[in-house]
Design an enzyme around this catalytic site. Structure first.
Site, PDB file in Angstrom:
ATOM      1  NE  ARG A   1     135.233  31.754  55.090  1.00 22.20           N
ATOM      2  CZ  ARG A   1     135.765  30.899  55.929  1.00 22.20           C
ATOM      3  NH1 ARG A   1     135.614  31.073  57.223  1.00 22.20           N
ATOM      4  NH2 ARG A   1     136.447  29.873  55.494  1.00 22.20           N
TER       5      ARG A   1
ATOM      6  CG  LEU B   1     126.368  38.876  53.365  1.00 25.26           C
ATOM      7  CD1 LEU B   1     127.468  39.587  52.594  1.00 25.26           C
ATOM      8  CD2 LEU B   1     125.305  39.879  53.804  1.00 25.26           C
TER       9      LEU B   1
ATOM     10  N   GLY C   1     130.458  32.228  56.023  1.00 20.19           N
ATOM     11  CA  GLY C   1     130.105  32.670  54.670  1.00 20.19           C
ATOM     12  C   GLY C   1     128.705  32.312  54.237  1.00 20.19           C
ATOM     13  CG  LEU C   2     126.467  29.215  55.010  1.00 21.50           C
ATOM     14  CD1 LEU C   2     126.032  28.061  55.893  1.00 21.50           C
ATOM     15  CD2 LEU C   2     125.968  29.006  53.586  1.00 21.50           C
TER      16      LEU C   2
ATOM     17  CG  LEU D   1     125.969  16.845  59.243  1.00 24.35           C
ATOM     18  CD1 LEU D   1     126.586  18.150  58.792  1.00 24.35           C
ATOM     19  CD2 LEU D   1     127.057  15.900  59.750  1.00 24.35           C
TER      20      LEU D   1
ATOM     21  CG  ASP E   1     130.252  48.648  56.064  1.00 25.98           C
ATOM     22  OD1 ASP E   1     131.319  49.140  55.653  1.00 25.98           O
ATOM     23  OD2 ASP E   1     129.745  47.621  55.556  1.00 25.98           O
TER      24      ASP E   1
ATOM     25  NE  ARG F   1     124.008  38.784  64.893  1.00 26.81           N
ATOM     26  CZ  ARG F   1     123.872  37.603  65.476  1.00 26.81           C
ATOM     27  NH1 ARG F   1     123.831  36.526  64.724  1.00 26.81           N
ATOM     28  NH2 ARG F   1     123.799  37.510  66.775  1.00 26.81           N
TER      29      ARG F   1
ATOM     30  CG  HIS G   1     117.045  17.551  57.526  1.00 26.53           C
ATOM     31  ND1 HIS G   1     116.257  18.026  58.560  1.00 26.53           N
ATOM     32  CD2 HIS G   1     116.674  18.237  56.406  1.00 26.53           C
ATOM     33  CE1 HIS G   1     115.434  18.956  58.105  1.00 26.53           C
ATOM     34  NE2 HIS G   1     115.665  19.110  56.800  1.00 26.53           N
TER      35      HIS G   1
END
Length: 461
Positions: free
Chosen positions: A407, A423, A420-421, A254, A388, A361, A252
Site C-alpha cells: 500500500r 491491483l 493491498g490486493l 479460513l 486519475d 476502483r 480455503h
C-alpha cells in the site's frame, strides 16, 4: 553544447563492455603490428646507399669551421661534438684514423652494425650517405686536431618518407584481420552476458521459469555464472510456488471458521447480545470474508485457471463502467469514458472484468474529481488506459503497487478498507491473458494505469 556532449557520451562505444573489449584488443593488435613493422625496418634491413643532400654536407663543413674557433681550443672533442650536434639535426661521431677509435658527442652507445659501417666508410675519399633501416650515416669529412687526423660522420634516425606498397598492403590486411578477430572475440564474451541479463529481466518481471540456455554449457567463469543463475531461478520458482500453495491453502482453511463465526453471530443476534459489539464483530467478519475472497481470486489467477471465450468488448465492460460511474457519483466525482471499441475478443470475462474493475476502483478512490478511461490499439496490442487526477505516485512506487499487500499510502488505504490486493489481482488477471499492466505518473498529475492485451486475444476471422 553541454547537451551535445551528453549525446556524444551516450554514443561512445566505451559505455558498453563489448565496445571496450573490442577497442582494447583491436588497439593491441594494431600497435603490435606497427611496432613489428617499425622494428623490422629499424633493425633488420640491409645497408643501402642513398642520395646525399647538399645542405647536409654544408652543415658538416660548418662544424669543421667552428672547431677552429678560439673558444673551442681548451674544450674536449666529445664536448665539441655534443655542442654542434644540434646544427646537423643528428649525432656527430669522429673516428681517429690512426687507431680507429670512435668518439661520440653523447647519446646511447652505437650498435655493432653502425660501428662497422663507420669503420668501412673512413676509407672513402668523398662523403657519401648510407642507410640501414632507420639509421642514416653521412660522411666522412676530414679534419685535424691535437696532431691527429679524424673522419667526421653524422648519424641520425630517419624514417622513410613514403611507405612502400608491401607495407601498405600488410597494414591493410592487419587492420581488416584484427578488426574482425577482435569483434568476434568481444562478441563471444558479451553474448552470454547479454543472455544472462535478459534472463534476469524476465525473472524480475515474474517469469519464474526463465533459465539461461547456451551460456550454461560454457566451461569458463561465464558458464559458472549462468549455472548459478539457473540454480537461483529454480529456488525462486520453488519458493514462489510454495507461497502460492500456502496462500491458497490458508484461504480455503479460513473459510470454515469464518462460516462458523457468521453462524455464531446470527445466534447472538437472536439472543439480544450487545448490538454495538455484534456490529463491530460483524464488520470484521465481513472484512475477513472479503480478504479471503480476494486471496482465492488471486490464487486462481496466478494458477492460470481461465475459461477463454468470445465476447463483445462493449458488452463485457458496460456493467463495469455503469457500476464505476455510480460509485464515483456517490463520492461526488466524475467518470469520463471514451467510446468502447466495437470488437470481439477472446477472454475470461470474469477475470478480465475483475482486472478493469479493481483498477477503476483504485483510480476513483484516489482521484480528486475526474477519472478518465480511454482505448488505443497498435499492430501487436490493444490497450485500456485508466487515468486519475489524484496526487500520483513516484516511479519507484509505480513499480511496487502491483505486489500483494503493498500500500503506497497506508493511512489512505486504511480509511478505504483496502488491504493491498486489488491491483495484485488485476496484474494476475491481465497476465492470465498474456498481457501486461503498468503504472506511470500522468502528464498533468495523477496516475495512469495501462492494461495491454496481445492482438492474439482477438478471434481469427
Amino acid at each position: 553544447m553541454v547537451k551535445l556532449l551528453g549525446q556524444l557520451r551516450t554514443l561512445s562505444p566505451t559505455r558498453a563492455i563489448m565496445g571496450r573489449l573490442f577497442l582494447w584488443f583491436w588497439a593491441t593488435f594494431i600497435v603490435t603490428s606497427l611496432l613489428a613493422i617499425w622494428g623490422s625496418r629499424l633493425f633488420f634491413e640491409d645497408l643501402q646507399v642513398v642520395p646525399i643532400k647538399p645542405r647536409e654536407i654544408a652543415a658538416m663543413t660548418l662544424v669543421i669551421d667552428r672547431m677552429q674557433f678560439r673558444r673551442f681550443n681548451n674544450m674536449s672533442l666529445p664536448n665539441i661534438l655534443a655542442r654542434n650536434s644540434r646544427g646537423v639535426r643528428g649525432r656527430l661521431v669522429a673516428v681517429n684514423l690512426s687507431d680507429k677509435r670512435l668518439i661520440s658527442g653523447g647519446g646511447p652507445p652505437l650498435r655493432d652494425n653502425d660501428k662497422e659501417d663507420l669503420l668501412r666508410l673512413v676509407e672513402q675519399t668523398s662523403p657519401i650517405a648510407v642507410k640501414r633501416g632507420a639509421f642514416k650515416v653521412l660522411g666522412p669529412v676530414f679534419f685535424e686536431r691535437d696532431n691527429a687526423r679524424y673522419a667526421l660522420f653524422t648519424v641520425k634516425l630517419e624514417m622513410p618518407e613514403k611507405q612502400t606498397p608491401p607495407i601498405v598492403l600488410f597494414l591493410s590486411i592487419a587492420l581488416i584481420t584484427t578488426t574482425l578477430l577482435s569483434w568476434l572475440f568481444a562478441k563471444s564474451l558479451t553474448n552470454p552476458i547479454l543472455h544472462i541479463q535478459g534472463s534476469a529481466k524476465r525473472l524480475a518481471s515474474g517469469d519464474w521459469q526463465t533459465r539461461v540456455g547456451k551460456a550454461a554449457k560454457r566451461l569458463d567463469e561465464l558458464g559458472h555464472l549462468a549455472r548459478d543463475f539457473n540454480k537461483m531461478a529454480e529456488q525462486l520458482e520453488s519458493m514462489w510456488g510454495s507461497q502460492k500453495r500456502l496462500l491458497a491453502d490458508v484461504s480455503h482453511e479460513l473459510r470454515s471458521p469464518l462460516a462458523r463465526l457468521q453462524m455464531a453471530l446470527g445466534l447472538a443476534h437472536q439472543q439480544n447480545v450487545d448490538p454495538e459489539t455484534l456490529a463491530r464483530v460483524e464488520r470484521e467478519a465481513d472484512r475477513m470474508e472479503a480478504l479471503i475472497s480476494q486471496l482465492l481470486t488471486l490464487s486462481r489467477a496466478e494458477a492460470g485457471e481461465a475459461t477463454m471465450q468470445k465476447h463483445v468488448l462493449s458488452r463485457v465492460l458496460n456493467d463495469v463502467f455503469t457500476d464505476a460511474a455510480f460509485e464515483a457519483a456517490n463520492m461526488n466525482k466524475q467518470m469520463s469514458i471514451e467510446d468502447i471499441p466495437q470488437k470481439t475478443v477472446v477472454i475470461d470475462s470474469m477475470m478480465f472484468c475483475r482486472a478493469v474493475e479493481n483498477v477503476l476502483r483504485n483510480a476513483i478512490r484516489h482521484s480528486k474529481l475526474v477519472t478518465q478511461v480511454t482505448f488505443s490499439e497498435d499492430a501487436h496490442h490493444w490497450y485500456v488506459h485508466i487515468t486519475d487526477d489524484g496526487d500520483g505516485l513516484s516511479n519507484e512506487e509505480c513499480e511496487r503497487i502491483f505486489s500483494p499487500f503493498y500500500r503506497a499510502t497506508l493511512a489512505r488505504e486504511r480509511e478505504s478498507g483496502g488491504v493491498g490486493l486489488g491491483l495484485s489481482i488485476a496484474k494476475a488477471a491481465v497476465e492470465l491473458h498474456h498481457g501486461r499492466i503498468n503504472a506511470e505518473p500522468a502528464k498533468h498529475g495523477g496516475l495512469r494505469v495501462t492494461l495491454s492485451f496481445p492482438t492474439s486475444s482477438l478471434p481469427k476471422s
